[in-house]
Design an enzyme around this catalytic site. Structure first.
Site, PDB file in Angstrom:
ATOM      1  N   ARG A 172      20.891  45.551  -1.760  1.00 47.22           N
ATOM      2  CA  ARG A 172      20.302  44.301  -2.289  1.00 47.22           C
ATOM      3  C   ARG A 172      19.218  43.763  -1.338  1.00 47.22           C
ATOM      4  O   ARG A 172      19.101  42.562  -1.109  1.00 47.22           O
ATOM      5  CB  ARG A 172      21.354  43.217  -2.512  1.00 47.22           C
ATOM      6  N   SER A 243      25.552  38.466 -10.112  1.00 47.33           N
ATOM      7  CA  SER A 243      26.290  38.218  -8.859  1.00 47.33           C
ATOM      8  C   SER A 243      25.554  37.151  -8.073  1.00 47.33           C
ATOM      9  O   SER A 243      24.384  37.328  -7.742  1.00 47.33           O
ATOM     10  CB  SER A 243      26.331  39.480  -7.992  1.00 47.33           C
ATOM     11  N   GLU A 339      23.074  36.161  -3.016  1.00 45.15           N
ATOM     12  CA  GLU A 339      22.203  37.268  -3.381  1.00 45.15           C
ATOM     13  C   GLU A 339      21.014  36.710  -4.170  1.00 45.15           C
ATOM     14  O   GLU A 339      19.932  37.290  -4.207  1.00 45.15           O
ATOM     15  CB  GLU A 339      23.029  38.229  -4.248  1.00 45.15           C
TER      16      GLU A 339
HETATM   17  N1  EPU Z   1      37.203  42.005  -7.836  1.00 42.49           N
HETATM   18  C1  EPU Z   1      38.229  41.084  -7.820  1.00 42.49           C
HETATM   19  N2  EPU Z   1      38.015  39.884  -8.418  1.00 42.49           N
HETATM   20  C2  EPU Z   1      36.861  39.580  -9.037  1.00 42.49           C
HETATM   21  C3  EPU Z   1      35.810  40.503  -9.051  1.00 42.49           C
HETATM   22  C4  EPU Z   1      36.001  41.728  -8.442  1.00 42.49           C
HETATM   23  O1  EPU Z   1      39.288  41.327  -7.270  1.00 42.49           O
HETATM   24  O2  EPU Z   1      36.761  38.481  -9.577  1.00 42.49           O
HETATM   25  C5  EPU Z   1      37.426  43.332  -7.247  1.00 42.49           C
HETATM   26  C6  EPU Z   1      37.549  44.388  -8.343  1.00 42.49           C
HETATM   27  O3  EPU Z   1      38.857  44.517  -8.800  1.00 42.49           O
HETATM   28  C7  EPU Z   1      37.080  45.635  -7.645  1.00 42.49           C
HETATM   29  C8  EPU Z   1      36.047  45.128  -6.649  1.00 42.49           C
HETATM   30  O4  EPU Z   1      36.294  43.722  -6.508  1.00 42.49           O
HETATM   31  O5  EPU Z   1      38.121  46.245  -6.945  1.00 42.49           O
HETATM   32  C9  EPU Z   1      34.630  45.377  -7.090  1.00 42.49           C
HETATM   33  O6  EPU Z   1      34.391  44.753  -8.348  1.00 42.49           O
HETATM   34  P1  EPU Z   1      33.249  45.253  -9.351  1.00 42.49           P
HETATM   35  O7  EPU Z   1      33.409  46.702  -9.611  1.00 42.49           O
HETATM   36  O8  EPU Z   1      33.236  44.349 -10.518  1.00 42.49           O
HETATM   37  O9  EPU Z   1      31.914  45.133  -8.523  1.00 42.49           O
HETATM   38  P2  EPU Z   1      31.376  44.026  -7.524  1.00 42.49           P
HETATM   39  O10 EPU Z   1      31.352  44.610  -6.161  1.00 42.49           O
HETATM   40  O11 EPU Z   1      32.126  42.766  -7.709  1.00 42.49           O
HETATM   41  C10 EPU Z   1      28.907  44.823  -7.681  1.00 42.49           C
HETATM   42  C11 EPU Z   1      27.545  44.253  -7.915  1.00 42.49           C
HETATM   43  C12 EPU Z   1      27.278  43.997  -9.388  1.00 42.49           C
HETATM   44  C13 EPU Z   1      27.432  45.310 -10.122  1.00 42.49           C
HETATM   45  C14 EPU Z   1      28.833  45.884  -9.856  1.00 42.49           C
HETATM   46  C15 EPU Z   1      29.004  47.254 -10.431  1.00 42.49           C
HETATM   47  C16 EPU Z   1      26.983  43.029  -5.903  1.00 42.49           C
HETATM   48  C17 EPU Z   1      26.754  41.696  -5.282  1.00 42.49           C
HETATM   49  N3  EPU Z   1      27.370  43.013  -7.179  1.00 42.49           N
HETATM   50  O12 EPU Z   1      29.873  43.843  -8.052  1.00 42.49           O
HETATM   51  O13 EPU Z   1      25.927  43.570  -9.519  1.00 42.49           O
HETATM   52  O14 EPU Z   1      27.242  45.168 -11.519  1.00 42.49           O
HETATM   53  O15 EPU Z   1      29.039  46.013  -8.429  1.00 42.49           O
HETATM   54  O16 EPU Z   1      28.291  48.170  -9.676  1.00 42.49           O
HETATM   55  O17 EPU Z   1      26.800  44.042  -5.244  1.00 42.49           O
HETATM   56  C18 EPU Z   1      24.400  41.766  -9.803  1.00 42.49           C
HETATM   57  O18 EPU Z   1      23.846  42.184  -8.780  1.00 42.49           O
HETATM   58  O19 EPU Z   1      23.998  40.752 -10.409  1.00 42.49           O
HETATM   59  C19 EPU Z   1      25.587  42.462 -10.289  1.00 42.49           C
HETATM   60  C20 EPU Z   1      26.262  42.049 -11.351  1.00 42.49           C
END
Ligand code: EPU
Length: 344
Positions: A172, A243, A339
């Site tokens: 990012r 995010s 972000e």
């Molecule tokens: N999780 C939780 N609670 C939550 C959300 C997530 O426990 O409310 C846990 C999930 O269970 C999982 C881990 O966190 O084990 C990761 O969750 P997820 O796969 O949803 O991905 P993320 O790391 O929360 C990132 C990006 C998203 C992108 C997803 C998928 C960032 C800041 N965000 O989210 O990007 O869609 O991965 O690759 O890196 C964006 O940038 O606007 C965005 C949506």
């Protein structure tokens, strides 16, 4: 602020409402709004000294939080075009104008069977913004497909053409968020895409959803859209900017200590010394998931997303995100960084 009398043909508005130009739906004004429908119009901006006074380049407004009225010029690139610049048996090189919708590019890839961006389907915003924060999802970052980024240094109107390594992409992050912040106007992004099927199914949620299915461009895109819809708000109905926070990177030693108290903390390896945690999980554990204060809150299905349920004011959104930072810091001794671009 110089008046825009010398700016010809372009759409120039004063005290312009930005509500429809930011996906958070913040009801703020900007002192001046200029829409560029052709790349060459940037020279008119330079002649009118627009770059010498406060200005902000606003793409799709899907990664910006306006915390107040903006007392400067908002420049909105709206010039479009997807051109093939080079092609061989295995790959294609596309030059895509900054004002093109990201979804128009992924639709084009789907139609022509160009591989590389399928995991990034469904991300809102414009192509010109994609390298700035190196958009990423489901195991892919846009840097993986970018060959170069073209534009102008706004200080002297010199053109630039920066290769992917020169753009210094990180998680990012890029040169455009650091050394070139506020100093560059991106006009086009060049993508090298594969003409032969080539998939990235490293992301667990995507791999699970695709288990037992022969991957195709179409079914990966459809699956990604399905996962996104289950976790992220529909921005046509609920205001947000995806995010709100970056996933924090912390030392492994701190992670080991945290595991004693929170044994289920998710982590992704970075290197020998550091791991990345899931900010959504930290926010959830801090008790914020689904919490709502007036029309501002944290989305119930993905705690990384700060939402505007209707008429939240910038200060209400700011209150919520700052309280989240505070509470996460208290609980984990980890400072979350937004972000989203926060514009005062
Ligand atoms: N999780 C939780 N609670 C939550 C959300 C997530 O426990 O409310 C846990 C999930 O269970 C999982 C881990 O966190 O084990 C990761 O969750 P997820 O796969 O949803 O991905 P993320 O790391 O929360 C990132 C990006 C998203 C992108 C997803 C998928 C960032 C800041 N965000 O989210 O990007 O869609 O991965 O690759 O890196 C964006 O940038 O606007 C965005 C949506």
């Amino acid at each position: 602020m110089p008046l825009a009398v010398s700016i010809k043909k372009m759409i120039v508005k004063f005290d312009f409402p930005l509500k429809a130009y930011n996906t958070f739906g913040m009801d703020v004004l900007c002192a001046r709004f200029i829409q560029l429908d052709a790349e060459e119009e940037i020279h008119e901006l330079d002649k009118a000294n627009v770059f010498d006074s406060p200005h902000y380049i606003l793409g799709g407004g899907s990664n910006t939080l306006f915390t107040n009225h903006y007392n400067g010029t908002v420049i909105h690139p709206a010039f479009k075009g997807i051109d093939i610049m080079d092609e061989d048996a295995e790959s294609i090189l596309l030059r895509v104008a900054a004002g093109e919708e990201w979804s128009a590019l992924t639709d084009y890839c789907r139609e022509h069977h160009y591989y590389g961006l399928e995991n990034l389907v469904g991300i809102p915003g414009l192509v010109g913004s994609s390298p700035v924060q190196n958009i990423g999802a489901y195991g892919v970052e846009v840097k993986d497909c970018i060959e170069k980024v073209e534009g102008y240094y706004t200080g002297n109107m010199q053109e630039f053409s920066l290769t992917a390594p020169q753009c210094q992409f990180g998680y990012r992050n890029s040169l455009f968020k650091n050394g070139l912040k506020g100093k560059a106007f991106i006009t086009s992004v060049w993508f090298r895409l594969s003409k032969v099927p080539h998939f990235n199914l490293t992301y667990k949620a995507l791999a699970n959803a695709m288990a037992g299915v022969e991957p195709t461009l179409e079914n990966i895109m459809d699956t990604v859209i399905g996962i996104r819809n289950s976790k992220l708000p529909d921005i046509t109905k609920i205001g947000c900017a995806g995010s709100f926070f970056k996933n924090p990177v912390i030392p492994r030693a701190q992670y080991s200590e945290l595991l004693e108290q929170f044994p289920d903390l998710v982590s992704y390896p970075i290197d020998e010394e550091y791991v990345k945690l899931a900010a959504g999980q930290l926010i959830e554990k801090a008790g914020w998931k689904g919490k709502r204060i007036g029309d501002a809150g944290i989305y119930p299905f993905q705690a990384l997303v700060v939402v505007n349920y209707g008429n939240a004011k910038p200060e209400e959104i700011s209150y919520v995100y700052q309280r989240v930072i505070f509470d996460v810091q208290q609980l984990f001794d980890i400072r979350l960084n937004p972000e989203v671009n926060i514009i005062a």
